[in-house]
Enzyme design. Structure first.
Site, PDB file in Angstrom:
ATOM      1  N   GLN A 216       0.860  -1.184   0.000  1.00  0.00           N
ATOM      2  CA  GLN A 216       0.000   0.000   0.000  1.00  0.00           C
ATOM      3  C   GLN A 216       0.904   1.244   0.000  1.00  0.00           C
ATOM      4  O   GLN A 216       1.535   1.540   0.990  1.00  0.00           O
ATOM      5  CB  GLN A 216      -0.875   0.048   1.247  1.00  0.00           C
ATOM      6  CG  GLN A 216      -1.746  -1.147   1.489  1.00  0.00           C
ATOM      7  CD  GLN A 216      -2.477  -1.039   2.812  1.00  0.00           C
ATOM      8  OE1 GLN A 216      -2.946   0.034   3.201  1.00  0.00           O
ATOM      9  NE2 GLN A 216      -2.575  -2.147   3.518  1.00  0.00           N
TER      10      GLN A 216
ATOM     11  N   ASP B 190      10.140   7.874  20.780  1.00  0.00           N
ATOM     12  CA  ASP B 190       9.554   6.544  20.692  1.00  0.00           C
ATOM     13  C   ASP B 190      10.614   5.471  20.956  1.00  0.00           C
ATOM     14  O   ASP B 190      11.581   5.725  21.674  1.00  0.00           O
ATOM     15  CB  ASP B 190       8.927   6.368  19.300  1.00  0.00           C
ATOM     16  CG  ASP B 190       7.683   5.499  19.325  1.00  0.00           C
ATOM     17  OD1 ASP B 190       7.815   4.285  19.573  1.00  0.00           O
ATOM     18  OD2 ASP B 190       6.572   6.014  19.094  1.00  0.00           O
TER      19      ASP B 190
ATOM     20  N   ASP C 120      12.258   4.361   2.906  1.00  0.00           N
ATOM     21  CA  ASP C 120      11.243   5.407   2.839  1.00  0.00           C
ATOM     22  C   ASP C 120      11.453   6.520   3.860  1.00  0.00           C
ATOM     23  O   ASP C 120      10.686   7.494   3.883  1.00  0.00           O
ATOM     24  CB  ASP C 120       9.853   4.798   3.046  1.00  0.00           C
ATOM     25  CG  ASP C 120       9.522   3.722   2.023  1.00  0.00           C
ATOM     26  OD1 ASP C 120      10.260   3.620   1.021  1.00  0.00           O
ATOM     27  OD2 ASP C 120       8.553   2.984   2.236  1.00  0.00           O
TER      28      ASP C 120
ATOM     29  N   HIS D  69       7.684   0.018  16.654  1.00  0.00           N
ATOM     30  CA  HIS D  69       6.690   1.061  16.917  1.00  0.00           C
ATOM     31  C   HIS D  69       7.135   2.430  16.437  1.00  0.00           C
ATOM     32  O   HIS D  69       6.399   3.147  15.766  1.00  0.00           O
ATOM     33  CB  HIS D  69       6.397   1.087  18.411  1.00  0.00           C
ATOM     34  CG  HIS D  69       5.240   1.923  18.800  1.00  0.00           C
ATOM     35  ND1 HIS D  69       5.332   3.254  19.068  1.00  0.00           N
ATOM     36  CD2 HIS D  69       3.933   1.597  18.968  1.00  0.00           C
ATOM     37  CE1 HIS D  69       4.146   3.726  19.383  1.00  0.00           C
ATOM     38  NE2 HIS D  69       3.279   2.755  19.340  1.00  0.00           N
TER      39      HIS D  69
ATOM     40  N   ASN E  53      -5.327   4.142  24.843  1.00  0.00           N
ATOM     41  CA  ASN E  53      -6.164   3.049  24.369  1.00  0.00           C
ATOM     42  C   ASN E  53      -6.937   2.411  25.515  1.00  0.00           C
ATOM     43  O   ASN E  53      -7.024   1.191  25.627  1.00  0.00           O
ATOM     44  CB  ASN E  53      -5.299   1.993  23.670  1.00  0.00           C
ATOM     45  CG  ASN E  53      -4.509   2.585  22.534  1.00  0.00           C
ATOM     46  OD1 ASN E  53      -5.001   3.421  21.796  1.00  0.00           O
ATOM     47  ND2 ASN E  53      -3.267   2.173  22.391  1.00  0.00           N
TER      48      ASN E  53
ATOM     49  N   SER F 271      -1.735   5.616  19.077  1.00  0.00           N
ATOM     50  CA  SER F 271      -0.340   5.856  18.696  1.00  0.00           C
ATOM     51  C   SER F 271      -0.218   6.054  17.197  1.00  0.00           C
ATOM     52  O   SER F 271       0.651   6.778  16.728  1.00  0.00           O
ATOM     53  CB  SER F 271       0.540   4.687  19.120  1.00  0.00           C
ATOM     54  OG  SER F 271       0.718   4.662  20.492  1.00  0.00           O
TER      55      SER F 271
END
Length: 431
Positions: free
Chosen positions: A125, A155, A164, A192, A290, A371
């Site tokens: 994608q 992080d 990328d 993550h 969450n 996140s």
């Protein structure tokens, strides 16, 4: 995938949640301490005056000096108890934060653990659903913008060699190991942090065959504040926040701090660092958490008034709009409807469920959580700021709020017309 132990407190990181644990221990070099056979743990010491601080620093090596008379260090239980009884000092244990993600099959929190079969070698994608949604363009073929704006991703680190991301990297620093930031070291063995960075600013790679983030021309400041297991100390996070603010001032550049992490409790080290960064003109964006869908579940630092708390949207239509995910933390119904940001309020919503992005092994992965929603907003903020470089961070924040008001969210528990406690002002988009 393993389920999170119930003893963990919720703190969030991109599809992830983070928790403060007050008595976690760690082994350390105790050669200058009273008993090197005892386990040591991280503490923060605030002295009543500079003289007392200097005296204690001669005994304990400071890790981070975050206030005029305060510093963090390691000590054992006997030393901690002795210092608690000393009227010249205030000493507290430094909380640890821990990362987990969302299991969409049963809405349980699970460890951020994936198998090789879930990771693609090349991007399947290029324009994930969240990127198309925030651009409001289902026919999107690439993204653009963000030039001259720094996005500091605090992080688990970032794979700065990822095809990328490699073109965007300006800083790479590790705050988890030494007493000063380690330059050119931010290795991500968790995934993550690399995932978050990709959503914010991946540029598709030199061959343009990879994935695109919201603002592919922005500069990446990759700050590793969590270990490979997804846990880290609050003082390391606070130090990185302050460092990013000081770097923004020193370089005279516009900077956005993106934190897909948080705690169920308000930590003074992190909250004071957020306020410091905001006072320096830095825009702070953080995951809401969450722990939804109950009210009053937003984590810190997202719950702070000087941070933009981001809720997670699903790629599902309900009541004519995207739906706020059940796991996404909520604010309070009592403060909804006023379009005023108070402590514990959701401010903006963004795509967070089943988000496809870059991964630590050079490939790609799909994970979920607030996140994941956070870097969508961080990238959007960078894109808008690059187009309006004369704006202050508060003007930029007002613009984000205005864009959110224009795209009301009415799907999900607590979502309603206008400012609500589930989606905040709404879904801020490019157009």
């Amino acid at each position: 995938m393993k389920k999170m132990k119930s003893t963990l407190l919720s703190l969030l990181i991109a599809g992830a949640v983070i928790n403060p644990v007050h008595a976690t221990t760690m082994n350390g070099d105790s050669s200058s301490r009273n008993d090197d056979s005892l386990e040591t743990f991280r503490v923060y010491v605030e002295a009543n005056n500079p003289s007392s601080k200097s005296t204690l620093q001669a005994q304990y090596s400071p890790r981070w000096e975050l206030t005029e008379n305060g510093f963090s260090t390691d000590m054992n239980e006997k030393q901690f108890e002795a210092l608690q009884n000393n009227k010249n000092f205030t000493v507290t244990k430094v909380p640890i934060v821990t990362l987990d993600t969302v299991d969409l099959e049963n809405d349980n929190m699970i460890e951020n653990e994936v198998t090789d079969s879930t990771i693609a070698a090349r991007a399947s994608q290029q324009l994930p659903w969240g990127i198309k949604a925030i651009y409001n363009n289902n026919n999107l073929t690439s993204t653009s913008g963000g030039s001259g704006i720094n996005i500091a991703v605090l992080d688990t680190g970032v794979n700065t060699s990822h095809a990328d991301l490699v073109n965007n990297v300006e800083q790479c620093k590790d705050f988890t190991g030494a007493t000063t930031p380690i330059n050119n070291s931010c290795t991500d063995r968790n995934g993550h942090g690399t995932h978050v960075a990709g959503t914010a600013l991946a540029d598709g790679g030199s061959d343009k065959g990879g994935v695109y983030g919201v603002a592919p021309d922005a500069d990446l400041w990759a700050y590793k504040v969590l270990t490979d297991s997804g846990s880290g100390y609050s003082d390391d996070i606070a130090a990185a926040i302050r460092h990013a603010a000081d770097q923004a001032t020193a370089t005279g550049t516009k900077t956005i701090i993106s934190m897909s992490l948080g705690s169920s409790a308000n930590n003074s080290l992190i909250s004071s660092a957020v306020n410091y960064a905001y006072s320096k003109g830095v825009l702070v964006i953080a995951a809401a958490g969450n722990s939804g869908y109950a009210q009053g579940t937003i984590g810190y630092p997202g719950a702070l008034p000087n941070a933009i708390a981001v809720a997670a949207l699903e790629n599902v239509q309900q009541n004519g709009t995207y739906r706020v995910a059940d796991y996404s933390s909520r604010g309070y119904a009592s403060t909804a409807g006023d379009y005023v940001i108070q402590q514990g309020d959701i401010e903006i919503s963004a795509p967070g469920s089943s988000v496809y992005s870059t991964w630590y092994n050079g490939g790609y992965n799909t994970i979920s959580g607030t996140s994941m929603a956070t870097p969508h907003v961080s990238g959007l903020a960078a894109k808008i700021w690059a187009e309006n470089p004369s704006w202050s961070h508060t003007q930029l924040r007002s613009n984000l709020q205005a864009r959110a008001k224009a795209v009301d969210i009415k799907g999900g528990y607590g979502a309603a017309t206008g400012d609500d406690y589930a989606s905040g002002f709404g879904f801020a988009r490019v157009q």
